[in-house]
Design a protein around this motif. Structure first.
Motif, PDB file in Angstrom:
ATOM      1  N   ASP A 235      49.647  31.095  35.887  1.00 21.62           N
ATOM      2  CA  ASP A 235      50.229  31.801  34.760  1.00 21.62           C
ATOM      3  C   ASP A 235      49.229  32.648  33.983  1.00 21.62           C
ATOM      4  OD1 ASP A 235      52.721  30.711  35.269  1.00 21.62           O
ATOM      5  OD2 ASP A 235      52.244  28.901  34.148  1.00 21.62           O
ATOM      6  N   PHE A 236      47.978  32.691  34.420  1.00 21.19           N
ATOM      7  CA  PHE A 236      46.927  33.464  33.758  1.00 21.19           C
ATOM      8  C   PHE A 236      46.695  33.005  32.316  1.00 21.19           C
ATOM      9  CE2 PHE A 236      47.361  36.066  37.356  1.00 21.19           C
ATOM     10  CZ  PHE A 236      46.254  36.881  37.432  1.00 21.19           C
ATOM     11  N   THR A 237      47.004  31.765  32.053  1.00 20.48           N
ATOM     12  CA  THR A 237      46.835  31.272  30.695  1.00 20.48           C
ATOM     13  C   THR A 237      45.366  31.187  30.305  1.00 20.48           C
ATOM     14  OG1 THR A 237      46.928  29.013  31.547  1.00 20.48           O
ATOM     15  CG2 THR A 237      48.973  29.978  30.724  1.00 20.48           C
ATOM     16  N   GLU A 238      44.460  31.208  31.277  1.00 23.49           N
ATOM     17  CA  GLU A 238      43.035  31.127  30.974  1.00 23.49           C
ATOM     18  C   GLU A 238      42.433  32.485  30.638  1.00 23.49           C
ATOM     19  OE1 GLU A 238      41.368  28.229  30.804  1.00 23.49           O
ATOM     20  OE2 GLU A 238      43.298  27.264  31.185  1.00 23.49           O
ATOM     21  N   ARG A 239      43.188  33.570  30.780  1.00 21.66           N
ATOM     22  CA  ARG A 239      42.634  34.900  30.568  1.00 21.66           C
ATOM     23  C   ARG A 239      43.497  35.704  29.601  1.00 21.66           C
ATOM     24  NH1 ARG A 239      39.098  32.672  32.261  1.00 21.66           N
ATOM     25  NH2 ARG A 239      37.861  32.960  34.159  1.00 21.66           N
ATOM     26  N   ASP A 240      42.898  36.117  28.480  1.00 23.97           N
ATOM     27  CA  ASP A 240      43.595  36.974  27.533  1.00 23.97           C
ATOM     28  C   ASP A 240      43.126  38.416  27.641  1.00 23.97           C
ATOM     29  OD1 ASP A 240      45.194  34.977  26.384  1.00 23.97           O
ATOM     30  OD2 ASP A 240      43.501  34.290  25.182  1.00 23.97           O
ATOM     31  N   GLU A 241      42.086  38.666  28.434  1.00 25.30           N
ATOM     32  CA  GLU A 241      41.614  40.018  28.696  1.00 25.30           C
ATOM     33  C   GLU A 241      41.127  40.077  30.142  1.00 25.30           C
ATOM     34  OE1 GLU A 241      38.274  41.057  29.166  1.00 25.30           O
ATOM     35  OE2 GLU A 241      37.628  38.970  29.239  1.00 25.30           O
ATOM     36  N   PRO A 242      41.081  41.258  30.751  1.00 24.35           N
ATOM     37  CA  PRO A 242      40.875  41.346  32.196  1.00 24.35           C
ATOM     38  C   PRO A 242      39.438  41.405  32.670  1.00 24.35           C
ATOM     39  CG  PRO A 242      41.426  43.488  31.310  1.00 24.35           C
ATOM     40  CD  PRO A 242      41.488  42.543  30.157  1.00 24.35           C
ATOM     41  N   PHE A 243      38.485  41.674  31.815  1.00 19.64           N
ATOM     42  CA  PHE A 243      37.144  41.973  32.305  1.00 19.64           C
ATOM     43  C   PHE A 243      36.436  40.766  32.915  1.00 19.64           C
ATOM     44  CE2 PHE A 243      37.919  45.354  29.178  1.00 19.64           C
ATOM     45  CZ  PHE A 243      37.720  46.448  30.002  1.00 19.64           C
ATOM     46  N   LYS A 244      36.669  39.585  32.364  1.00 24.48           N
ATOM     47  CA  LYS A 244      36.041  38.400  32.942  1.00 24.48           C
ATOM     48  C   LYS A 244      36.627  38.105  34.316  1.00 24.48           C
ATOM     49  CE  LYS A 244      34.499  33.721  31.906  1.00 24.48           C
ATOM     50  NZ  LYS A 244      34.441  32.638  30.872  1.00 24.48           N
ATOM     51  N   LEU A 245      37.937  38.276  34.453  1.00 18.89           N
ATOM     52  CA  LEU A 245      38.562  38.074  35.757  1.00 18.89           C
ATOM     53  C   LEU A 245      38.043  39.097  36.761  1.00 18.89           C
ATOM     54  CD1 LEU A 245      40.578  36.589  37.535  1.00 18.89           C
ATOM     55  CD2 LEU A 245      42.363  38.132  36.676  1.00 18.89           C
ATOM     56  N   PHE A 246      37.891  40.364  36.340  1.00 20.35           N
ATOM     57  CA  PHE A 246      37.347  41.368  37.245  1.00 20.35           C
ATOM     58  C   PHE A 246      35.935  40.995  37.678  1.00 20.35           C
ATOM     59  CE2 PHE A 246      34.872  45.126  38.206  1.00 20.35           C
ATOM     60  CZ  PHE A 246      35.664  45.727  39.177  1.00 20.35           C
ATOM     61  N   ALA A 247      35.124  40.488  36.744  1.00 27.92           N
ATOM     62  CA  ALA A 247      33.760  40.084  37.091  1.00 27.92           C
ATOM     63  C   ALA A 247      33.767  38.990  38.162  1.00 27.92           C
ATOM     64  CB  ALA A 247      33.023  39.607  35.839  1.00 27.92           C
ATOM     65  N   GLU A 248      34.698  38.045  38.046  1.00 26.59           N
ATOM     66  CA  GLU A 248      34.808  36.972  39.042  1.00 26.59           C
ATOM     67  C   GLU A 248      35.196  37.531  40.407  1.00 26.59           C
ATOM     68  OE1 GLU A 248      37.620  34.258  37.406  1.00 26.59           O
ATOM     69  OE2 GLU A 248      36.276  33.572  35.813  1.00 26.59           O
ATOM     70  N   TRP A 249      36.151  38.446  40.408  1.00 28.02           N
ATOM     71  CA  TRP A 249      36.603  39.026  41.675  1.00 28.02           C
ATOM     72  C   TRP A 249      35.513  39.867  42.322  1.00 28.02           C
ATOM     73  CZ3 TRP A 249      42.338  40.669  42.446  1.00 28.02           C
ATOM     74  CH2 TRP A 249      43.165  39.562  42.224  1.00 28.02           C
ATOM     75  N   LEU A 250      34.788  40.637  41.515  1.00 31.73           N
ATOM     76  CA  LEU A 250      33.704  41.443  42.069  1.00 31.73           C
ATOM     77  C   LEU A 250      32.601  40.551  42.637  1.00 31.73           C
ATOM     78  CD1 LEU A 250      32.489  44.225  42.577  1.00 31.73           C
ATOM     79  CD2 LEU A 250      31.482  44.117  40.279  1.00 31.73           C
ATOM     80  N   LYS A 251      32.297  39.453  41.956  1.00 31.15           N
ATOM     81  CA  LYS A 251      31.303  38.519  42.469  1.00 31.15           C
ATOM     82  C   LYS A 251      31.764  37.926  43.795  1.00 31.15           C
ATOM     83  CE  LYS A 251      28.612  34.410  41.257  1.00 31.15           C
ATOM     84  NZ  LYS A 251      28.352  33.387  40.208  1.00 31.15           N
ATOM     85  N   ASP A 252      33.040  37.578  43.896  1.00 25.21           N
ATOM     86  CA  ASP A 252      33.578  37.079  45.166  1.00 25.21           C
ATOM     87  C   ASP A 252      33.437  38.137  46.262  1.00 25.21           C
ATOM     88  OD1 ASP A 252      34.278  34.688  43.994  1.00 25.21           O
ATOM     89  OD2 ASP A 252      36.383  35.225  43.705  1.00 25.21           O
ATOM     90  N   ALA A 253      33.711  39.385  45.912  1.00 24.68           N
ATOM     91  CA  ALA A 253      33.613  40.476  46.889  1.00 24.68           C
ATOM     92  C   ALA A 253      32.180  40.681  47.346  1.00 24.68           C
ATOM     93  CB  ALA A 253      34.165  41.765  46.283  1.00 24.68           C
ATOM     94  N   GLU A 254      31.229  40.501  46.454  1.00 23.60           N
ATOM     95  CA  GLU A 254      29.820  40.644  46.831  1.00 23.60           C
ATOM     96  C   GLU A 254      29.405  39.612  47.871  1.00 23.60           C
ATOM     97  OE1 GLU A 254      28.044  40.341  43.001  1.00 23.60           O
ATOM     98  OE2 GLU A 254      28.328  42.480  42.514  1.00 23.60           O
ATOM     99  N   GLY A 255      30.123  38.495  47.912  1.00 22.60           N
ATOM    100  CA  GLY A 255      29.818  37.471  48.892  1.00 22.60           C
ATOM    101  C   GLY A 255      30.603  37.591  50.176  1.00 22.60           C
TER     102      GLY A 255
END
Length: 206
Positions: free
Chosen positions: A10-30
């Protein structure tokens, strides 16, 4: 909680997108073999015709997403003319996509100078030698220009060309997409009315 769990929940842990984007980009780097920061950049010309090409994301924070280019190039002219752009990241191995839309601003002179000096020396020479997006009479003409600027800046630092700098997309929309079975994908959009506004989260039909 992992990014996978967030996108499926439900995305209840995220009220803004930048932290989630940082997580996804870090995953992509791996997971991505080449250029996890590669992104399709869409612009519009003076006739309203869209253009798209790949660029490299060079930085992001809560102010927006930054990339650099020759302002006299086609994309540079189009962005300067319309002051808006869109991006689409697609990480095939992760089956994820992020779309970004918003107005565009020019980065500060200090930001552009600092980044330019981190580039390989050959890339800095290339920024001077290439009349990006304009007709080239021959490969030899480009090689001759590279040789001329290599000789000119044989010693010391290479200054940043006055026509070379960076843009920052200040998003009003960031959409996260995650592949799911039977094309019942997860989509969540963070939306706001202005770059300084508060984010609204909206779950979208696939």
């Amino acid at each position: 909680m992992s990014a996978n769990e967030l996108i499926s929940g439900d995305f209840t842990e995220r009220d803004e997108p930048f932290k989630l984007f940082a997580e996804w980009l870090k995953d992509a780097e791996g997971s991505e073999i080449n250029d996890p920061n590669a992104v399709a950049l869409a612009t519009v010309d003076e006739d309203g015709l869209p253009n798209v090409r790949m660029v490299l994301l060079k930085g992001f924070d809560s102010d927006g997403f930054v990339f650099y280019t020759n302002f006299e190039s086609q994309k540079g002219r189009e962005i300067l003319g319309q002051k808006k752009a869109a991006m689409c990241f697609h990480w095939k191995t992760l089956r994820r996509q992020v779309r970004v839309r918003g107005p565009v601003e020019i980065v500060t002179e200090e930001e552009a100078d600092a980044y330019f000096q981190t580039r390989a020396r050959g890339s800095r020479i290339g920024a001077w030698a290439s009349k990006q997006s304009r007709p080239l009479e021959s490969r030899f003409a480009l090689e001759r220009a590279v040789a001329e600027y290599t000789a000119r800046y044989a010693i010391g630092e290479i200054p940043r060309p006055p026509y070379w700098s960076g843009f920052r997309i200040k998003p009003v929309s960031i959409e996260f997409w995650k592949d799911q079975n039977f094309r019942l994908h997860d989509r969540i959009e963070f939306r706001r009315k202005a770059p300084e506004g508060d984010w609204q989260k909206i779950r979208m039909y696939p």
